[in-house]
Design an enzyme around this catalytic site. Structure first.
Site, short mmCIF file in Angstrom:
data_model
loop_
_atom_site.label_atom_id
_atom_site.label_comp_id
_atom_site.label_asym_id
_atom_site.label_seq_id
_atom_site.Cartn_x
_atom_site.Cartn_y
_atom_site.Cartn_z
N LYS A 93 3.88 -15.18 2.12
CA LYS A 93 4.05 -15.89 0.84
C LYS A 93 5.56 -16.10 0.67
CE LYS A 93 2.42 -17.59 -3.06
NZ LYS A 93 1.54 -18.79 -3.13
N ASP A 129 -11.79 -9.68 5.11
CA ASP A 129 -13.12 -9.80 4.49
C ASP A 129 -13.56 -11.26 4.51
OD1 ASP A 129 -13.19 -7.01 3.75
OD2 ASP A 129 -14.30 -7.54 1.92
N ASP A 150 -2.14 -18.53 0.59
CA ASP A 150 -3.18 -19.24 -0.17
C ASP A 150 -3.79 -20.37 0.67
OD1 ASP A 150 -0.66 -20.41 -0.34
OD2 ASP A 150 -0.74 -20.83 -2.48
N ASP A 184 -5.87 -7.31 4.44
CA ASP A 184 -7.08 -6.71 3.86
C ASP A 184 -7.98 -7.82 3.31
OD1 ASP A 184 -8.84 -4.72 2.78
OD2 ASP A 184 -7.95 -5.12 0.81
N TYR A 243 0.81 -1.22 0.00
CA TYR A 243 0.00 0.00 0.00
C TYR A 243 0.85 1.27 0.00
CZ TYR A 243 -4.51 -2.26 1.04
OH TYR A 243 -5.66 -2.99 0.99
C1 IPM Z 1 -10.18 -1.68 4.45
C2 IPM Z 1 -10.40 -1.06 3.10
C3 IPM Z 1 -9.25 -0.12 2.77
C4 IPM Z 1 -7.98 -0.95 2.74
C5 IPM Z 1 -9.40 0.68 1.48
C6 IPM Z 1 -10.69 1.46 1.42
C7 IPM Z 1 -8.24 1.62 1.27
O1 IPM Z 1 -10.56 -2.03 2.12
O2 IPM Z 1 -10.07 -0.93 5.44
O3 IPM Z 1 -10.17 -2.91 4.55
O4 IPM Z 1 -7.69 -1.60 1.74
O5 IPM Z 1 -7.26 -0.92 3.75
MN MN Z 2 -10.74 -4.06 2.95
#
Ligand code: IPM
Ligand code: MN
Ligand code: NAD
Length: 330
Positions: free
Chosen positions: A164, A224, A196, A220, A118
């Protein structure tokens, strides 16, 4: 005591309202100051993180943030997400804790938040090749590893470091540093796992995990995934902490443009982020636990459409706040 509230974009303002009400109930002496951030700030000032907002965040006890991002800026040079990356970096909140809980599952992803892919060098070469670079200094790995070991020590004592290392140099250094830090934590059982495989294991056997530590990009994606296997993105909160200064508290999810404006967003992740703020920034452990319990009750009694229910954002929040009041009068 001042908390800065950044309502954000899309469903942000809808769920920020729930957080505002919870703070007024549980930390009535705390001033809540709202500031422009993200897409709303670009529209008003041209900058997703105006100087005035950053100054207010720096001097606050904590920052509570709704999601940012808007399809309107998808192809723009100035994007809401740039403000978020800058805010995290300016506040130095390198340790992003993303807890996931469900029956039989209780894990925390410790995501490195201010380095890696990032923040590395990026650009376009003469021949048109576009590049982003994953960069880490060993010190950045050491500090996030220590955080994760400390957290694991306070929990079930198991740490999984995800990388990785079969491909990436940064991952091989990450693995070496984690091994070195491990010597200071003989009471923590540590294992390395390739990312993975970690994704597969999170889907098929998530109960095996206690604390997972990983880099910015993998964290990140995996967070999710962990949210999805424990009830969905609407439930997943996060706390981002540095060594000093205000922490940043925000849901894992985004601004959900597909449901924005309908008042049906699930405010649970935002309320749980508020509980993490009460816990980590204000030291109000009882209030944090009370809010967690109230959210659990609202999830049962007034689920929003993402959970198969029909409650609106406000109905969910009403149920949670009523549960809070009832619990506090007992
Ligand atoms: C998160 C989001 C952010 C990230 C984006 C919006 C920059 O996806 O907080 O998980 O990737 O960190
Ligand atoms: Mn995210
Ligand atoms: P998203 O997380 O916004 O949405 C993914 C899916 O989950 C959508 O179907 C959405 O409706 C649903 N969802 C998310 N939160 C929900 C909630 N509280 N209640 C009910 N349903 C919910 O991801 P996306 O669509 O990929 O991204 C949209 C925008 O959000 C993008 O601009 C992205 O950059 C931004 N984003 C911001 C943050 C942040 O501010 N921390 C985090 C992730 C994404």
């Amino acid at each position: 005591m001042r908390v800065v509230l950044l309502p954000g974009d899309g469903i942000g303002p809808e769920i920020a309202d729930a957080a505002r009400r919870a703070l007024a109930e549980l930390a009535p002496g705390t001033e809540v100051a709202e500031h422009l951030f993200g897409g709303a700030a670009i529209r008003a000032t041209g900058d997703p993180l105006p100087e005035e907002t950053l100054t207010a965040c720096r001097s606050a006890v904590a920052v509570l943030k709704g999601p940012i991002g808007d399809p309107e800026f998808d192809a723009a040079d100035v994007r809401p997400e740039q403000g978020l990356l800058r805010l995290r970096s300016e506040l130095g909140v390198y340790a992003n804790l993303r807890p996931s809980r469900a029956p039989g599952i209780d894990l925390v992803i410790v995501r490195e938040l201010v380095g890696g892919l990032y923040y590395g060098e990026r650009g376009v070469r003469e021949d048109g090749t576009v590049f982003d670079t994953c960069e880490y200094h060993p010190d950045e790995v050491e500090r996030i590893a220590r955080r994760a070991f400390e957290l694991a020590r306070s929990r079930r004592g198991a740490l999984t470091s995800v990388d990785k290392a079969n491909v990436l140099e940064t991952s091989r250094m990450w693995r070496r540093v984690v091994r070195e830090v491990a010597a200071d934590y003989p009471d923590v059982a540590v294992e390395d796992m390739l990312v993975d495989n970690a994704a597969m294991q999170l889907v098929s056997a998530p109960e095996q995990f206690d604390v997972i530590v990983t880099d910015n990009m993998f964290g990140d994606i995996l967070s999710d995934l962990a949210a999805a296997v424990t009830g969905g993105l609407g439930l997943a909160p996060s706390a981002s902490l540095g060594d000093s200064g205000p922490g940043l508290f925000e849901p894992v999810h985004g601004s959900a443009p597909d449901i924005a404006g309908q008042e049906i967003a699930n405010p649970a992740a935002m309320l749980r982020s508020t509980a993490l703020l009460l816990e980590h920034a204000l030291g109000r452990h009882e209030e944090a636990a009370a809010l967690e319990a109230a959210v659990d009750q609202a999830l049962e009694r007034s689920p929003t459409p993402d959970l198969g229910g029909s409650a609106t954002t406000q109905e969910f929040t009403d149920t949670a706040l009523t549960a809070l009041e009832v619990a506090r009068t007992l």
